[in-house]
Design an enzyme around this catalytic site. Structure first.
Site: not given
Ligand code: NAP
Length: 335
Positions: A160, A233, A330
């Site tokens: 990020r 996020s 972030e």
């Molecule tokens: P999630 O799937 O419930 O997972 C929770 C956290 O654990 C995530 O933040 C993710 O890190 C990490 N994670 C889960 N599975 C993983 C794996 N197999 N390997 C490595 N790391 C893992 O997360 P969520 O909140 O529903 O979000 C899903 C994705 O969308 C995530 O990648 C998140 O970063 C992204 N997202 C982005 C934004 C934004 O504003 N840019 C907002 C919401 C969600 P990571 O965050 O590093 O992937």
């Protein structure tokens, strides 16, 4: 090209927060970029570029300088390199690449913002980052006053993060070139995606099917950008040493951790905020953490940047007190 004065910035951000900019200008061409930067240099005022305004928090006092709204458009395909002007909508661009049969960016569907911002933030979701596919970035170097093509390595992509976040104000991104593969491999490693396709009995989804899945999963988990002010996020997931993770896991057995380079472990901050800090749905005035995802801040009409900063500081303190871990934003704070 017209330069306006005293323009309120809140409508140009997805948080819908922020006071006025002294000067404001929309750019649609490389000539506009050069001209407006010359204007800022002549006036000796600071400037910053805004795209979709989806990853910034602007102070209630506004910005004492020039805000440049990047509205440069255009997409071109040359073999496996797809180039997009920095002001193109990120999600429209992802949709376009998928519709042309390319794979790579589908996991980054449904994220607001512009193509230019994808390089600044090294946008990431569901195990994929924009930096993995960025081939080169065309920028206007405001120090040298010339256009330069930067390679992927020049951009210094990290989790990020990129060189652009550290060289603030030096480069205006005008175009990003992505190298994608037609019919390449898709990544459905994250639990939500695995479960989505398992439920549908689909073993090898296409990039279009993955895009559809991500759009559907995100719609169920994240706030509707049209109803709420939000910048997605608010914090990055912290990365700790393996030793720290073992100690934390003894204290909080459910704490999810994901292996990173050099034996480090990435912690799921949303889990910490929810299960340890009990911060899901917490409000501070008109600002709060989203009831379905504590890492995401939401803002009601009338919300202020001061309320966001107070909430962020309270959460940083709670996480530090409970885990000893320092968390970082972030979202970019502009003041
Ligand atoms: P999630 O799937 O419930 O997972 C929770 C956290 O654990 C995530 O933040 C993710 O890190 C990490 N994670 C889960 N599975 C993983 C794996 N197999 N390997 C490595 N790391 C893992 O997360 P969520 O909140 O529903 O979000 C899903 C994705 O969308 C995530 O990648 C998140 O970063 C992204 N997202 C982005 C934004 C934004 O504003 N840019 C907002 C919401 C969600 P990571 O965050 O590093 O992937």
């Amino acid at each position: 090209m017209k330069i306006d004065e005293n323009i309120k910035l809140a409508p140009f951000t997805t948080f819908k927060i922020g006071g006025p900019a002294d000067f404001f200008c929309s750019v649609t061409s490389e000539d506009d970029v050069r001209e407006v930067v010359e204007f800022a240099h002549e006036k000796k005022i600071p400037f910053f570029v805004i795209g979709g305004g989806s990853n910034i928090l602007i102070s209630d006092k506004g910005f004492p300088g020039l805000v440049i709204l990047n509205e440069m458009k255009g997409i071109a395909i040359e073999s496996d390199v797809i180039s997009a002007a920095a002001g193109e909508s990120w999600d429209d661009f992802v949709g376009y690449t998928v519709s042309k049969g390319f794979s790579g960016l589908e996991n980054l569907s449904s994220i607001p913002g512009t193509v230019g911002a994808s390089a600044v933030q090294n946008l990431g979701a569901y195990g994929v980052t924009a930096g993995q596919f960025i081939h080169s970035v065309l920028v206007f170097d405001t120090r040298e006053m010339k256009f330069v093509e930067l390679s992927n390595a020049d951009c210094g992509f990290e989790y990020r993060d990129s060189m652009f976040k550290h060289e603030k104000g030096r480069y205006v991104i005008t175009r990003v070139d992505f190298k994608l593969e037609k019919g390449g491999k898709v990544n459905i490693e994250y639990k939500d995606l695995k479960e989505y396709f398992a439920a549908k009995n689909i073993n090898a989804p296409s990039s279009a099917q993955v895009r559809e899945a991500v759009i559907s999963i995100r719609a169920g988990k994240l706030p509707d950008w049209k109803l709420w002010g939000t910048a997605g996020s608010f914090f990055k997931n912290p990365v700790v040493s393996a030793k720290e993770y073992v100690l934390l896991k003894e204290k909080y057995p459910g704490l999810p951790g994901f292996p990173e380079a050099e034996g480090k472990v990435k912690l799921a901050l949303a889990w910490i905020l929810d299960n340890i800090c009990h911060a899901k749905g917490m409000m501070n005035g008109n600002v709060g953490t989203y009831e379905k995802q504590a890492l995401v801040f939401v803002a009601k009409p009338g919300a202020t940047a001061a309320e966001v900063v107070e909430l962020a500081q309270e959460l940083m303190k709670r996480v530090k007190d409970a885990t000893g871990v320092t968390i970082e934003g972030e979202v970019e704070w502009v003041n």
